[in-house]
Write an enzyme that holds these catalytic residues in place. Structure first.
Site, PDB file in Angstrom:
ATOM      1  CE1 TYR A 186      -4.017   2.157   0.718  1.00 17.99           C
ATOM      2  CE2 TYR A 186      -2.385   3.437   1.918  1.00 17.99           C
ATOM      3  CZ  TYR A 186      -3.633   3.331   1.331  1.00 17.99           C
ATOM      4  OH  TYR A 186      -4.495   4.398   1.371  1.00 17.99           O
TER       5      TYR A 186
ATOM      6  CE  LYS B 169      -4.246 -15.443  -2.412  1.00 19.59           C
ATOM      7  NZ  LYS B 169      -5.554 -16.106  -2.598  1.00 19.59           N
TER       8      LYS B 169
ATOM      9  CG  ASP C 231      -8.818 -15.766  -1.588  1.00 21.05           C
ATOM     10  OD1 ASP C 231      -8.267 -15.879  -0.481  1.00 21.05           O
ATOM     11  OD2 ASP C 231      -8.569 -16.531  -2.540  1.00 21.05           O
TER      12      ASP C 231
ATOM     13  CG  ASP D  22      -7.142   0.661   1.447  1.00 22.43           C
ATOM     14  OD1 ASP D  22      -7.639   1.609   2.064  1.00 22.43           O
ATOM     15  OD2 ASP D  22      -7.065   0.612   0.200  1.00 22.43           O
TER      16      ASP D  22
END
Ligand code: NAI
Length: 335
Positions: free
Chosen positions: A125, A174, A207, A231
């Site tokens: 980010y 992840k 996910d 975010d």
């Protein structure tokens, strides 16, 4: 005891929601004094800088700021003033509660009460090392995750669970694909979790987390995750409970903390008295918690809920015909 806080009225709807928020705080006997400081477009126009030194000095001195949204003009130095503030004050924890509120046209008018704790200083980010090849065919950036950064954010999440009586922390990652960066975050989180046997800890791939949030959000209590995932997830959570008009956020570091609404300056409704002040008011409630006034924070939240339940002077985004200040006055009247 009186506490001085830095108040940044901001751009667009910023001054309107800040005036409304200060009106409510002023009715509450919370012992706050305001030191007003400029940032954003208004600061550029008045002082020739987006983030004047005087504003930085004020935050450094007071250690607490309440901030309205800011416009970062395209092509004016920083990619984002908010990111710059997080960097300069090392505001490593971004804490965003999402709670069901009545009469908000939300998908989950009941059942959601969770907090996303997002690492705020590293990861993809922050956009480190961004390059685009000369032919414009290849773009790259560096994604750095550190053990120190992961450890302090996960510890923050578990400490928050203990402090607020919450029972579970979900580590979102992840690591199955991003074995280095997300892998380090997960490994560090597992180690920290062993120090908190009283708090349940589970792990979830990002996910799947998104799908689970949409289908069964009530299973979450505190989510802790890296910067970019946080975010996205925290906006998803805001959407579950009625949108940005009700989503507050805190940026917390060791030496300073900045409390705000998650939404932006809403130029489409600026100056019209239509802005919903609840997100900034809920940010102010987070600030009162941080200042050791949890009972005042609870009273403020209860007054917001009671006003929503009574459908008293609600702003147009909530289907009402009130305005920013009449809504704030209705809330203040219930404190
Ligand atoms: P935005 O959040 O300002 O607006 C998105 C939509 O939500 C608009 O339709 C707006 O009217 C509505 N909305 C937002 N807050 C509302 C409120 N309190 N009450 C009622 N409706 C509300 O997002 P957008 O349009 O992407 O960004 C506008 C500007 O804000 C940009 O310059 C952006 O850089 C800045 N921004 C600043 C942030 C900050 O300082 N924390 C965060 C996000 C954006």
């Amino acid at each position: 005891m009186t506490q001085t806080i830095t108040v940044i009225r901001g751009d667009g709807i910023g001054p309107e929601i800040m005036d409304a928020t200060l009106h409510v705080l002023d009715t509450m006997d919370v012992g706050l004094q305001y030191e007003f400081a400029d940032a954003g477009l208004v600061a550029l126009e008045k002082h020739g800088e987006l983030l004047p030194q005087a504003t930085m000095d004020s935050i450094r001195k007071n250690r607490i700021a309440l901030k309205s949204p800011l416009t970062t003009p395209v092509g004016e130095g920083f990619s984002s003033i908010n990111v710059e503030l997080r960097k300069r004050f090392d505001l490593y924890a971004n804490v965003r509660p999402a709670k069901s509120f009545p009469n908000t046209k939300s998908r989950f008018p009941t059942g959601v009460d969770l907090i996303t704790v997002r690492e705020n200083t590293e990861g993809a980010y922050i956009g480190e090392g961004q390059t685009v090849s000369e032919d414009g065919e290849v773009a790259m950036l560096t994604q750095k995750v550190t053990r120190r950064g992961s450890e302090r954010i996960v510890r923050y999440a578990f400490d928050l669970a203990r402090k607020t009586g919450r029972k579970k922390v979900t580590v979102v990652h992840k690591a199955n694909i991003l074995k280095s960066t997300s892998g380090l975050f997960l490994k560090t989180a597992r180690a920290v979790a062993t120090e908190y046997p009283d708090i349940e800890c589970n792990e979830m791939i990002v996910d799947n987390t998104c799908m689970q949030l949409v289908m069964r959000p009530e299973q979450f209590d505190i989510i802790v995750t890296t910067n970019l995932f946080g975010d996205i997830i925290s906006d998803l959570c805001a959407g579950l409970v009625g949108g940005l008009g009700l989503a507050p956020g805190a940026n917390i570091g060791t030496d300073a903390a900045i409390f705000e609404a998650v939404h932006g300056t809403a130029p489409d409704i600026a100056g019209q008295g239509k802005a919903n002040p609840c997100a900034l008011l809920l940010g102010a409630a987070q600030m009162l918690d941080h200042l050791g006034q949890p009972e005042k924070a609870s009273r403020l939240r209860a007054a917001i809920i009671a006003t929503l339940e009574a459908k008293d002077s609600l702003t147009p985004d909530l289907g009402g015909s009130g305005n920013t200040m009449s809504f704030a006055k209705a809330i203040a009247g219930r404190i």
